[in-house]
Design a protein around this motif. Structure first.
Motif, PDB file in Angstrom:
ATOM      1  N   GLY A  29      50.950  40.806  26.508  1.00 29.87           N
ATOM      2  CA  GLY A  29      50.122  39.837  27.207  1.00 29.87           C
ATOM      3  C   GLY A  29      48.941  40.538  27.850  1.00 29.87           C
ATOM      4  N   TYR A  30      48.375  39.881  28.848  1.00 29.60           N
ATOM      5  CA  TYR A  30      47.156  40.396  29.463  1.00 29.60           C
ATOM      6  C   TYR A  30      47.387  40.617  30.956  1.00 29.60           C
ATOM      7  CZ  TYR A  30      45.465  38.863  24.989  1.00 29.60           C
ATOM      8  OH  TYR A  30      45.309  38.687  23.643  1.00 29.60           O
ATOM      9  N   PRO A  31      47.720  41.845  31.298  1.00 29.70           N
ATOM     10  CA  PRO A  31      48.016  42.121  32.699  1.00 29.70           C
ATOM     11  C   PRO A  31      46.771  42.253  33.560  1.00 29.70           C
ATOM     12  CG  PRO A  31      48.129  44.153  31.443  1.00 29.70           C
ATOM     13  CD  PRO A  31      47.853  43.046  30.450  1.00 29.70           C
ATOM     14  N   SER A  32      46.960  42.178  34.859  1.00 29.42           N
ATOM     15  CA  SER A  32      45.969  42.689  35.805  1.00 29.42           C
ATOM     16  C   SER A  32      46.279  44.169  36.002  1.00 29.42           C
ATOM     17  CB  SER A  32      46.060  41.958  37.144  1.00 29.42           C
ATOM     18  OG  SER A  32      45.719  40.600  36.995  1.00 29.42           O
ATOM     19  N   LEU A  33      45.246  44.951  36.211  1.00 30.58           N
ATOM     20  CA  LEU A  33      45.415  46.400  36.329  1.00 30.58           C
ATOM     21  C   LEU A  33      44.906  46.888  37.680  1.00 30.58           C
ATOM     22  CD1 LEU A  33      44.179  47.387  32.759  1.00 30.58           C
ATOM     23  CD2 LEU A  33      46.537  47.160  33.540  1.00 30.58           C
ATOM     24  N   LEU A  48      41.395  49.848  43.744  1.00 28.70           N
ATOM     25  CA  LEU A  48      40.562  48.925  42.983  1.00 28.70           C
ATOM     26  C   LEU A  48      41.431  48.182  41.982  1.00 28.70           C
ATOM     27  CD1 LEU A  48      40.122  50.398  40.002  1.00 28.70           C
ATOM     28  CD2 LEU A  48      38.558  51.801  41.308  1.00 28.70           C
ATOM     29  N   LYS A  49      40.853  47.110  41.429  1.00 31.55           N
ATOM     30  CA  LYS A  49      41.604  46.336  40.446  1.00 31.55           C
ATOM     31  C   LYS A  49      40.662  45.681  39.451  1.00 31.55           C
ATOM     32  CE  LYS A  49      41.702  41.940  42.955  1.00 31.55           C
ATOM     33  NZ  LYS A  49      42.566  40.890  43.554  1.00 31.55           N
ATOM     34  N   ALA A  50      41.242  45.249  38.333  1.00 32.01           N
ATOM     35  CA  ALA A  50      40.513  44.473  37.331  1.00 32.01           C
ATOM     36  C   ALA A  50      41.494  43.490  36.722  1.00 32.01           C
ATOM     37  CB  ALA A  50      39.928  45.386  36.256  1.00 32.01           C
ATOM     38  N   THR A  51      41.067  42.264  36.538  1.00 29.35           N
ATOM     39  CA  THR A  51      42.005  41.219  36.122  1.00 29.35           C
ATOM     40  C   THR A  51      41.824  40.777  34.680  1.00 29.35           C
ATOM     41  OG1 THR A  51      40.536  39.545  37.018  1.00 29.35           O
ATOM     42  CG2 THR A  51      42.289  40.356  38.457  1.00 29.35           C
ATOM     43  N   LYS A  52      40.729  41.189  34.024  1.00 26.75           N
ATOM     44  CA  LYS A  52      40.577  40.820  32.622  1.00 26.75           C
ATOM     45  C   LYS A  52      39.764  41.875  31.888  1.00 26.75           C
ATOM     46  CE  LYS A  52      36.656  37.681  33.254  1.00 26.75           C
ATOM     47  NZ  LYS A  52      36.336  38.042  34.627  1.00 26.75           N
ATOM     48  N   ALA A  53      39.817  41.781  30.563  1.00 29.73           N
ATOM     49  CA  ALA A  53      39.173  42.770  29.708  1.00 29.73           C
ATOM     50  C   ALA A  53      37.690  42.906  30.041  1.00 29.73           C
ATOM     51  CB  ALA A  53      39.359  42.397  28.244  1.00 29.73           C
ATOM     52  N   ASP A  54      37.245  44.170  30.063  1.00 26.55           N
ATOM     53  CA  ASP A  54      35.861  44.558  30.319  1.00 26.55           C
ATOM     54  C   ASP A  54      35.455  44.460  31.790  1.00 26.55           C
ATOM     55  OD1 ASP A  54      34.962  43.047  27.188  1.00 26.55           O
ATOM     56  OD2 ASP A  54      35.491  45.125  27.590  1.00 26.55           O
ATOM     57  N   ASP A  55      36.335  43.987  32.635  1.00 22.17           N
ATOM     58  CA  ASP A  55      36.068  44.010  34.073  1.00 22.17           C
ATOM     59  C   ASP A  55      36.016  45.459  34.533  1.00 22.17           C
ATOM     60  OD1 ASP A  55      37.757  41.213  35.754  1.00 22.17           O
ATOM     61  OD2 ASP A  55      35.886  41.353  34.625  1.00 22.17           O
ATOM     62  N   ALA A  91      48.727  50.972  37.886  1.00 21.87           N
ATOM     63  CA  ALA A  91      49.768  49.946  37.901  1.00 21.87           C
ATOM     64  C   ALA A  91      49.299  48.698  37.172  1.00 21.87           C
ATOM     65  CB  ALA A  91      50.140  49.595  39.348  1.00 21.87           C
ATOM     66  N   LEU A  92      50.269  47.914  36.724  1.00 19.13           N
ATOM     67  CA  LEU A  92      49.944  46.634  36.105  1.00 19.13           C
ATOM     68  C   LEU A  92      50.807  45.524  36.673  1.00 19.13           C
ATOM     69  CD1 LEU A  92      52.207  45.508  33.822  1.00 19.13           C
ATOM     70  CD2 LEU A  92      51.335  47.424  32.537  1.00 19.13           C
ATOM     71  N   HIS A  93      50.292  44.315  36.550  1.00 23.78           N
ATOM     72  CA  HIS A  93      51.024  43.133  36.985  1.00 23.78           C
ATOM     73  C   HIS A  93      50.798  42.026  35.972  1.00 23.78           C
ATOM     74  CE1 HIS A  93      51.411  39.375  39.585  1.00 23.78           C
ATOM     75  NE2 HIS A  93      52.624  39.898  39.537  1.00 23.78           N
ATOM     76  N   MET A  94      51.911  41.491  35.468  1.00 23.94           N
ATOM     77  CA  MET A  94      51.852  40.347  34.577  1.00 23.94           C
ATOM     78  C   MET A  94      52.021  39.077  35.404  1.00 23.94           C
ATOM     79  SD  MET A  94      51.519  41.849  31.693  1.00 23.94           S
ATOM     80  CE  MET A  94      51.633  40.431  30.627  1.00 23.94           C
ATOM     81  N   ASN A  95      51.212  38.065  35.140  1.00 22.89           N
ATOM     82  CA  ASN A  95      51.289  36.841  35.936  1.00 22.89           C
ATOM     83  C   ASN A  95      52.651  36.168  35.853  1.00 22.89           C
ATOM     84  OD1 ASN A  95      48.753  37.146  36.879  1.00 22.89           O
ATOM     85  ND2 ASN A  95      47.818  35.595  35.583  1.00 22.89           N
ATOM     86  N   ARG A  96      53.378  36.411  34.727  1.00 24.07           N
ATOM     87  CA  ARG A  96      54.681  35.749  34.575  1.00 24.07           C
ATOM     88  C   ARG A  96      55.768  36.413  35.432  1.00 24.07           C
ATOM     89  NH1 ARG A  96      54.214  38.865  29.766  1.00 24.07           N
ATOM     90  NH2 ARG A  96      55.708  40.582  29.798  1.00 24.07           N
ATOM     91  N   ASP A  97      55.485  37.636  35.909  1.00 26.82           N
ATOM     92  CA  ASP A  97      56.477  38.408  36.649  1.00 26.82           C
ATOM     93  C   ASP A  97      56.108  38.502  38.119  1.00 26.82           C
ATOM     94  OD1 ASP A  97      56.955  40.905  34.042  1.00 26.82           O
ATOM     95  OD2 ASP A  97      57.959  38.984  34.404  1.00 26.82           O
TER      96      ASP A  97
ATOM     97  N   ARG B  97      49.795  34.299  46.934  1.00 28.46           N
ATOM     98  CA  ARG B  97      50.199  33.652  45.676  1.00 28.46           C
ATOM     99  C   ARG B  97      50.721  34.746  44.742  1.00 28.46           C
ATOM    100  NH1 ARG B  97      45.096  30.763  46.455  1.00 28.46           N
ATOM    101  NH2 ARG B  97      44.099  32.487  45.369  1.00 28.46           N
ATOM    102  N   VAL B  98      51.606  34.377  43.857  1.00 27.43           N
ATOM    103  CA  VAL B  98      52.248  35.378  43.005  1.00 27.43           C
ATOM    104  C   VAL B  98      51.238  36.040  42.075  1.00 27.43           C
ATOM    105  CG1 VAL B  98      52.901  33.797  41.145  1.00 27.43           C
ATOM    106  CG2 VAL B  98      54.324  35.791  41.628  1.00 27.43           C
ATOM    107  N   THR B  99      50.115  35.380  41.824  1.00 27.48           N
ATOM    108  CA  THR B  99      49.097  35.969  40.947  1.00 27.48           C
ATOM    109  C   THR B  99      48.104  36.835  41.721  1.00 27.48           C
ATOM    110  OG1 THR B  99      47.855  33.908  41.185  1.00 27.48           O
ATOM    111  CG2 THR B  99      49.217  34.157  39.212  1.00 27.48           C
ATOM    112  N   ASP B 100      48.196  36.860  43.037  1.00 29.01           N
ATOM    113  CA  ASP B 100      47.260  37.630  43.852  1.00 29.01           C
ATOM    114  C   ASP B 100      47.707  39.080  43.999  1.00 29.01           C
ATOM    115  OD1 ASP B 100      46.215  35.113  46.327  1.00 29.01           O
ATOM    116  OD2 ASP B 100      45.715  35.417  44.206  1.00 29.01           O
ATOM    117  N   THR B 101      46.807  39.891  44.523  1.00 29.33           N
ATOM    118  CA  THR B 101      47.113  41.288  44.801  1.00 29.33           C
ATOM    119  C   THR B 101      48.218  41.408  45.841  1.00 29.33           C
ATOM    120  OG1 THR B 101      44.838  41.910  44.346  1.00 29.33           O
ATOM    121  CG2 THR B 101      46.131  43.447  45.664  1.00 29.33           C
TER     122      THR B 101
END
Lengths: 112, 113
Positions: A29-33, A48-55, A91-97, B97-101
């Motif tokens: 899938g497409y994680p936030s990084l 810092l973070k990026a939530t989608k490709a090329d961010d 680190a990564l985070h999947m929205n489903r988790d 929110r679960v989608t937030d940092t």
């Protein structure tokens, strides 16, 4: 399963050197990084973070670009300072988790 | 800027004793987490908590562990009978929110002797 791999440390550089810490990920899938930093004796701070490709995420002179084609999120800084000495976690985070998945961390030493 | 706080900063206990680690999440956050970091190793997820119940837990989070939100501000992690291998830094985190940092606290270093 989903995972993060980052370069082994420690990394030792002189002040004002250019920094790259490599990070690649595996995810269905497409994680936030994210990059988190842990200064000596302290907790985890979001760098810092990026939530989608090329961010591109950026903060305090650090940058990282979300590259979907290479599944990478390498951390860079043009001129490091002694105060940047810390452990850096990709680190990564999947929205489903609920959980964040961390890499093993890279210890950075900057010499004056 | 609001932040997550944790107490104590360092806890030393004897093997077999119960410990309670305390966290105060950011006040308008609704999702709460515990992670741990064994010395020199990666940060690992333990458990997430929402709406007064566990929403996800890892295989590390066995029957020796429990979490609770005893009032409107605290979020606690209890280890019933500590083992040597429970020695680690324990981090609390929260998010709105679960989608937030997720925002992390400074950690509690637990040493089991």
């Amino acid at each position: 399963g989903d995972s993060v791999t980052q370069m082994e440390g420690p990394v030792t550089l002189s002040e004002e050197a250019f920094l790259t810490i490599n990070c690649t990920y595996t995810a269905t899938g497409y994680p936030s990084l994210f990059w988190y930093v842990q200064y000596p004796g302290e907790g985890l701070q979001l760098l810092l973070k990026a939530t989608k490709a090329d961010d591109k995420g950026s903060n305090k002179g650090f940058e990282a670009t979300y590259r979907k084609e290479t599944t990478s999120f390498h951390l860079e800084k043009g001129s490091v300072q002694v105060s940047d000495s810390a452990v850096y976690f990709c680190a990564l985070h999947m929205n489903r988790d609920d959980k964040i998945i961390f890499g093993k961390g890279t210890r950075l030493h900057i010499l004056p | 800027e609001p932040e997550v706080t944790q107490t104590p900063s360092h806890q030393v206990t004897q093997m077999g004793q119960e410990v309670i680690l305390r966290c105060v999440p950011i006040s308008n956050h609704l999702y709460f987490y515990w992670y741990r970091q064994i010395l020199g190793q990666k940060v690992e997820f333990l458990v997430s908590f929402y709406n007064n119940e566990i929403s996800e837990k890892s295989e590390i989070f066995d029957d020796q562990f429990s979490v609770e939100r005893p009032d409107g501000s605290n979020f606690t992690l209890k280890i019933r009978s500590t083992k040597l291998e429970d020695s680690a830094m324990y981090f609390c985190a929260s998010t709105r929110r679960v989608t937030d940092t997720q925002y992390f606290g400074p950690g509690t270093r637990l040493t089991v002797l």
